[in-house]
Each structure stands twice: as structure tokens, then as C-alpha cells.
Design an enzyme around this catalytic site. Structure first.
Site, PDB file in Angstrom:
ATOM      1  N   GLU A 240       0.861  -1.212   0.756  1.00 59.77           N
ATOM      2  CA  GLU A 240       0.018  -0.304  -0.362  1.00 59.77           C
ATOM      3  C   GLU A 240       0.919   1.492   0.214  1.00 59.77           C
ATOM      4  O   GLU A 240       2.151   1.597   0.505  1.00 59.77           O
ATOM      5  CB  GLU A 240      -1.084  -0.123   1.265  1.00 59.77           C
ATOM      6  CG  GLU A 240      -1.836   0.822   1.436  1.00 59.77           C
ATOM      7  CD  GLU A 240      -2.717   0.885  -0.210  1.00 59.77           C
ATOM      8  OE1 GLU A 240      -2.447   1.450  -1.632  1.00 59.77           O
ATOM      9  OE2 GLU A 240      -3.983   0.562  -0.260  1.00 59.77           O
ATOM     10  N   ASP A 316      -6.845   0.082  -3.641  1.00 57.43           N
ATOM     11  CA  ASP A 316      -8.587   1.116  -3.928  1.00 57.43           C
ATOM     12  C   ASP A 316      -9.156   0.480  -4.365  1.00 57.43           C
ATOM     13  O   ASP A 316      -9.822   2.305  -5.670  1.00 57.43           O
ATOM     14  CB  ASP A 316      -7.693   2.656  -3.382  1.00 57.43           C
ATOM     15  CG  ASP A 316      -6.366   2.648  -4.372  1.00 57.43           C
ATOM     16  OD1 ASP A 316      -6.463   1.862  -5.345  1.00 57.43           O
ATOM     17  OD2 ASP A 316      -5.622   3.608  -4.811  1.00 57.43           O
TER      18      ASP A 316
END
Ligand code: AHR
Length: 517
Positions: A240, A316
Site C-alpha cells: 500500500e 483502492d
């Protein structure tokens, strides 16, 4: 009580016992072993059992007899589960072929073989919307990634940009800083620099929840966060806000470019420790490209894994990436290198090889003409007139220009040699390409976009005649003639040229001898 598939031996796996398990001859335990030993049996024997097992090509347990994946056909939206040929066996691709005959199919579900129901389905919108209805990602064309396993036909999951799968409500996947491992078999020649062709652990709300909230295998040539040696593609770990190729954000020399046609990619992580490993899924063993502490950046130690599962997208729901997935698992616990070596030997023994999409051979270097098969138009050929591309009537009495305009030299796909590009016979250096879903003849400008737009993957003709040509970067779209003009069209899509009527005929082309050799 966990389901039967979860009740696996947990004895520690030694290198020797792993080797014997590959051969299916673990002494003493032989009678309790399945006839075929598969990757999740090996992980279980190593004490790090699979908690998710996804494959469209074969069973990942020796005793697995369930469905591998589900397809949906566009003609009537009916669905069909595709299972295995026998316990622990290969996919029943013939079932897909007959169910999808005369139409196209998408992969709707990749089932979880562990019994935990960690299946993958169409990814929902998150931080980013996908291009399908409701902001969902697209589903993969079920016939775009043909392979054979020891001669048995099967199909992979072909992710063109906008395609993605996810499960935000899982069972048994690592959370927080818990240890886990994962491997995936990928096509090392199918990738791009978009974010992010991932497989593994991600956020449960499809949003970027900060550093350390995901841990996946990444494959591609993005330099947006990290890179390795050479020009890529690289196996990296998406943790991430960072694709990590080693301990440093950005460049790490130890992570090499890897392009094996069939690539085994591994990422595993435990408290302040993670690794990248990879190898050729067709031969040999694994190499370790990184094995050490969490990245030199805030937020990755301890990890804050959330336990969703993604395929083909970023955490995402970034969905501009490309790649092909054949099989992969996630484990509970940090697998040993010995266990992974045994799994790699099992993968090599599975005998992955390039498959054929069917239809006539489109031999590179040959010149062909492409004749329409729709009843209206069987005297018409895919032709260019200047930059425009349409169908045109060509006869023996026609002009030399008409004949040459309808003649195409078959080239290895500019974006991928397993597919094809079509160079104009009378305008060398110019290729059939799509732009805004219409076909044109344009000179190759050397860009990655042009290469993608000019690459088409050949399959057996949808209507049973000749060949169909599927766009490499819009894999739900097929080369079609509509009102005489050339397009890439999806069956039942939103444009007039996506009309369902005559779609199977309009996208099927007979490969003939060239009008101009
Ligand atoms: O870490 C790289 C990407 O950054 C993630 O996949 C995505 O969630 C974010 O955009």
C-alpha cells in the site's frame, strides 16, 4: 469443525519429505495421501495451510472435485460452473467450450478450493470506479488465455485494464501483522505499467487505508513507487502506497526483470520480515530476490493487513493494470523455502504450455485477407482506404489497389508475440489499430499505446467460421464490421456498433489467401 478440505496434516515439511510428496510417495503416510499431491497439500504438510486457493486451470488439492470457476455467456446471461476432469485434476475446458459456443463468455467467479468460500467475484467500486455498470470492474473474457497443462486444455484469467476481482469478506486470511504467504502463476509476457496487477491481501473497503494495509504479489513494469534491475517487468510486493522491490522505497538492484512465459511469483510476510521469490513455472527452482526487514519507510512495521483478497487491481480498486493469472494461493503462516520449493516442483510437473485460441493459423510473415462471414457481406474483405478501415467488395476483376488494400501481413503482436498485428501490404509500417473503438490504419509511432491498440488475439470464429480477433487491451471487444465500418465491439455494449444482432457473424472472419500476395 472446519470443512474436510481444511483438516490437513500440519507436520513440518522437510526438504526430503517435500520432494517425496511431489512424487506422491510420502512413506508411511502414503495411504492417507490423495492420489495426486497438489500445492495446498504441500503447504498443509509444511504447517502453513492454504486459506485461499484459486485456479481456473487445475485442482490445488489432490482430493478436490469441486468447481474451479464459473462462466457467464453473453447471449443469454446463463452461467455454468467449470469443474475438474477428476479428483485433483485439470479443468474441464471442454465444458466451457461447448457452453460458450456461438457467443462469448466472461469469468464471473473464481472459486476458493479451501472450503472457506474465499471466492473472487467482480470487484466493486472503491477509491476508484471501474468501467462496468455501477462502477464495478469488468470481468475477464473467458477464452483470452488458452493454455495446456500436460496437454490438457485450460484457460487463465486475462486481465485487460479495467478488469478486476475481489472478496472483501473473507475467512481465515491474515490480518494485522499476522504471517502469510502467497504464490501465483502468471504470464510473464502480459503486463503494463498501470496500477496494479496484484494478487493477495488488501483493504476490506476497497480504499487506500494507509501504508501497510495490504500485502500482495505485484507484477508489471510500473515505476510509480518501486523498480528493480533492467526495464521490467518485476515481481514486487504491494504493501500500500508502495510497490516494494526490496528494503528501500524506489529502486532495489536485487530484484531482476523476469519475463518467463509462465512465471511463479511469491510474496510472503511476517512481523518485520518479508520476501520476494520467483522462478520459471516450466522448469527449475525458485530464486530469492529479497528476504529481509520491512521497507525503510513509516507505516509498514507492524503491518495492518485487513484480509480482503484482490486479483488484477490495486487495493483502492486502481484498475489500469494488465496481466494473466492461472492459479494462486494464500496461506496461514509464513511458508518455508522448502515448502515453496516443493510447490514449485509441483507447478513444473503440471506442464504449463501455451495454448491455441483455435481457428486458422495466422503464421507470422504470411500475408492474408480477411473475409466477412455475415450473410450480407461474404464478398467483402477487411480493407483500408487511406487511414479508414471498412469492409470492401474485392473480386478477381478488381483493381490492384483494391486487392492490396485488403491484404495484410501477419506480424507478431506489437504488444505480445502470442497475439498478432496486421501490417498493411501496400502501406508498410502502418498497422490495423483501434482508436475510440473504431479501426484505422496508422503508422506505428513506437508507443506502448500504439502497440496495445494494434495487437489482436486470434480465436476460433465465434460463429464457428474462421477466426475472431480480440483486442489485447480491451479484451471484451472483438474486430467487427458494422454498417460497413471496422470497429472493436463488445456484444450488447452501449455503442450502436455493439449491437447484439449479427454480432457472432460480424466478428467472425475467414482467413483467405491474400488478394495481393
Ligand atoms: O501501493 C500501490 C497502490 O497504491 C495500491 O495498490 C493502491 O491502493 C494505491 O493507489
Amino acid at each position: 469443525m472446519p470443512p474436510a478440505a481444511l483438516r490437513r496434516p500440519t507436520a513440518l515439511l522437510t526438504a526430503a519429505s517435500a520432494a517425496m510428496l511431489v512424487a506422491g510417495t510420502l512413506s508411511g503416510a502414503a495411504t492417507s495421501q490423495a492420489a495426486t499431491t497438489q500445492p495446498c497439500d504441500l503447504y498443509a504438510a509444511g504447517g502453513t495451510p492454504c486459506v485461499a486457493a484459486h485456479s481456473t486451470t487445475r485442482a490445488l488439492y489432490g482430493n478436490y472435485t469441486g468447481a474451479l470457476y464459473q462462466v457467464r455467456r453473453v447471449s443469454d446471461n446463463a452461467t455454468r460452473d467449470i469443474g475438474v476432469l477428476g479428483a485433483g485434476g485439470y479443468a474441464n475446458a471442454a465444458a466451457q467450450d461447448s457452453f460458450c459456443a456461438g457467443t462469448s463468455c466472461v469469468i464471473t467467479i473464481v472459486y476458493d478450493q479451501t472450503g472457506r468460500n474465499n471466492r473472487l467475484t467482480q470487484a466493486p467500486p472503491g477509491g476508484f470506479n471501474g468501467p462496468a455498470a455501477g462502477g464495478y470492474d469488468k470481468l475477464a473474457n473467458a477464452t483470452m488465455a488458452p493454455v495446456t497443462l500436460n496437454g490438457n486444455r485450460a484457460y487463465g484469467v486475462f486481465v485487460s485494464p479495467g478488469t478486476g476481482y475481489r472478496n472483501n469478506s473473507t475467512n481465515g486470511i491474515a490480518t494485522g501483522d499476522q504471517p502469510e504467504g502467497m504464490y501465483a502463476i502468471l504470464d510473464g509476457t502480459h503486463y503494463n505499467d498501470g496500477c496494479c496487477f496484484d494478487y493477495g491481501n488488501a483493504e476490506t473497503n476497497s480504499r487506500d487505508n494507509g501504508n501497510g494495509t495490504m500485502e500482495t504479489i505485484y507484477f508489471g513494469n510500473s515505476r510509480g513507487w518501486g523498480s528493480g534491475a533492467g526495464n521490467g517487468p518485476w515481481v514486487m510486493a504491494d504493501q500500500e502506497n508502495g510497490l516494494f522491490s526490496g528494503v528501500n522505497p524506489g529502486y532495489n538492484a536485487g530484484d531482476p526483470t523476469v519475463t518467463h512465459r509462465f512465471l511463479t511469483a511469491i510474496v510472503k510476510g511476517e512481523p518485520n520480515h518479508w520476501a520476494i521469490r520467483a522462478g520459471n513455472a516450466q522448469s527449475g527452482g525458485l530464486s530469492t530476490y529479497y528476504n529481509g526487514a520491512r521497507p525503510n519507510a513509516a507505516g509498514y512495521n507492524p503491518m495492518k493487513k485487513e484480509g480482503a483478497i484482490i486479483l488484477g487491481i490495486g487495493g483502492d480498486n486502481s484498475n489500469s493494470s494488465a496481466g494473466t493469472f492461472y492459479e494462486g494461493v494464500m496461506t496461514s503462516g509464513y511458508p518455508s523455502d522448502a515448502t515453496e520449493s516443493a510447490v514449485q516442483a509441483n507447478i513444473v510437473a503440471a506442464g504449463y504450455a501455451q495454448g491455441s485460441g483455435g481457428g486458422a493459423a495466422l503464421n507470422t510473415g504470411s500475408t492474408v485477407s480477411l473475409r466477412a462471414t455475415t450473410a450480407c457481406c461474404t464478398d467483402r474483405y477487411l480493407s483500408h482506404s487511406g487511414a479508414g478501415v471498412a469492409t470492401a467488395v474485392v473480386t478477381a476483376a478488381g483493381s490492384a489497389a483494391e486487392k492490396a488494400n485488403a491484404s495484410w501481413t501477419v506480424r507478431p503482436g506489437l504488444a505480445n508475440g502470442a497475439c498478432r498485428s496486421f501490417e498493411s501490404k501496400n502501406t508498410p509500417g502502418s498497422y490495423l489499430r483501434h482508436q475510440n473503438f473504431q479501426l484505422y490504419l496508422h503508422p506505428d509511432d513506437g508507443s506502448a499505446l500504439f502497440a496495445n491498440d494494434a495487437t489482436f488475439c486470434s480465436q476460433a470464429g465465434v460463429n464457428g467460421q474462421g477466426n475472431s480477433l480480440v483486442s489485447y487491451n480491451f479484451a471484451d471487444r472483438y474486430v467487427r464490421h458494422y454498417a460497413g465500418t471496422g470497429y472493436i465491439a463488445s456484444d450488447g455494449g452501449s455503442n450502436s456498433f455493439d449491437a447484439t444482432a449479427l454480432w457472432p457473424d460480424d466478428v467472425s472472419w475467414v482467413v483467405t489467401a491474400p488478394w495481393t500476395p
